[in-house]
Motif scaffolding. Structure first.
Motif, PDB file in Angstrom:
ATOM      1  N   TYR A  15       0.825  -1.201   0.000  1.00 11.85           N
ATOM      2  CA  TYR A  15       0.000   0.000   0.000  1.00 11.85           C
ATOM      3  C   TYR A  15       0.866   1.260   0.000  1.00 11.85           C
ATOM      4  CZ  TYR A  15      -3.658   3.334   0.743  1.00 11.85           C
ATOM      5  OH  TYR A  15      -4.493   4.406   0.573  1.00 11.85           O
ATOM      6  N   ALA A  18       2.480   1.832  -3.285  1.00 11.15           N
ATOM      7  CA  ALA A  18       1.557   2.278  -4.316  1.00 11.15           C
ATOM      8  C   ALA A  18       1.263   3.778  -4.199  1.00 11.15           C
ATOM      9  CB  ALA A  18       0.263   1.478  -4.252  1.00 11.15           C
ATOM     10  N   HIS A  19       1.584   4.336  -3.049  1.00 11.21           N
ATOM     11  CA  HIS A  19       1.339   5.769  -2.843  1.00 11.21           C
ATOM     12  C   HIS A  19       2.591   6.452  -2.308  1.00 11.21           C
ATOM     13  CE1 HIS A  19      -2.973   4.924  -3.313  1.00 11.21           C
ATOM     14  NE2 HIS A  19      -2.725   3.849  -2.597  1.00 11.21           N
ATOM     15  N   GLU A  21       3.888   9.161  -2.917  1.00 10.30           N
ATOM     16  CA  GLU A  21       3.899  10.628  -2.857  1.00 10.30           C
ATOM     17  C   GLU A  21       3.254  11.187  -1.602  1.00 10.30           C
ATOM     18  OE1 GLU A  21       1.926   8.790  -4.564  1.00 10.30           O
ATOM     19  OE2 GLU A  21      -0.063   9.564  -4.068  1.00 10.30           O
ATOM     20  N   ARG A  22       2.674  10.310  -0.779  1.00  9.68           N
ATOM     21  CA  ARG A  22       2.090  10.895   0.426  1.00  9.68           C
ATOM     22  C   ARG A  22       2.289  10.047   1.678  1.00  9.68           C
ATOM     23  NH1 ARG A  22      -4.121  10.975   1.433  1.00  9.68           N
ATOM     24  NH2 ARG A  22      -3.092  11.047   3.438  1.00  9.68           N
ATOM     25  N   GLN A  75       5.552   7.336   5.471  1.00  6.75           N
ATOM     26  CA  GLN A  75       5.643   7.334   4.027  1.00  6.75           C
ATOM     27  C   GLN A  75       6.800   6.463   3.583  1.00  6.75           C
ATOM     28  OE1 GLN A  75       5.756  11.239   2.401  1.00  6.75           O
ATOM     29  NE2 GLN A  75       5.759  10.545   0.292  1.00  6.75           N
ATOM     30  N   SER A  95       0.270  15.413   0.123  1.00  7.65           N
ATOM     31  CA  SER A  95       1.449  14.995  -0.630  1.00  7.65           C
ATOM     32  C   SER A  95       2.719  15.498   0.027  1.00  7.65           C
ATOM     33  CB  SER A  95       1.393  15.546  -2.052  1.00  7.65           C
ATOM     34  OG  SER A  95       0.369  14.937  -2.765  1.00  7.65           O
TER      35      SER A  95
END
Ligand SMILES: [Zn+2]
Ligand SMILES: [Zn+2]
Length: 139
Positions: A15, A18-19, A21-22, A75, A95
């Motif tokens: 997870y 997959a993200h 940038e934040r 992050q 972000s």
């Protein structure tokens, strides 16, 4: 590590990967994982805390101080030099941006020479509004 723990660690890492940038609070991670997976595999909040603490100590995940009154945000470490530059966090979309090394250095040097204060680049996050959120906020 128990097998179910390995699985929980995998879906958590997937997870975050997959993200990139934040950052997410444990609360947000729990909600997101619950939406994507069946309850038997989703780690509870205390397990997420534990798993994430390990990922932070392994250097795979970075912990950022969150905005006022909010939890820490976690992050995935997408760049291999996060300890050497400052980060910018958008308070509108969450972000997180890696500041250019040269700019980062310049700011730290400037602060040091003018205020005799050495910024901790590992801990410092500048809060503001990113480019993609700006037009929406102005309305
Ligand atoms: Zn970085
Ligand atoms: Zn934004």
């Amino acid at each position: 590590m128990a097998e179910y723990e390995t699985k929980q660690r995998r879906i958590l890492l997937n997870y975050l990967n997959a993200h990139p940038e934040r950052g997410f609070s444990v609360e947000e991670l729990f909600d997101a994982l619950s939406a994507e997976h069946t309850a038997d595999i989703v780690p509870g909040k205390s397990t997420i805390y534990r798993l994430i603490a390990r990922l932070v100590s392994e250097g795979l995940v970075k912990r950022f101080a969150a905005e006022k009154g909010r939890q820490f945000a976690y992050q995935i470490v997408a760049c291999n030099a996060c300890d050497a530059h400052l980060h910018l966090k958008c308070t509108a979309c969450g972000s997180l941006y890696h500041m250019d090394h040269a700019v980062s250095e310049q700011i730290m040097r400037e602060v040091l020479s003018r205020s005799e204060f050495s910024l901790d680049e590992k801990e410092t996050v500048l809060f503001g509004v990113c480019k993609s959120c700006k037009p929406r906020q102005r309305k």
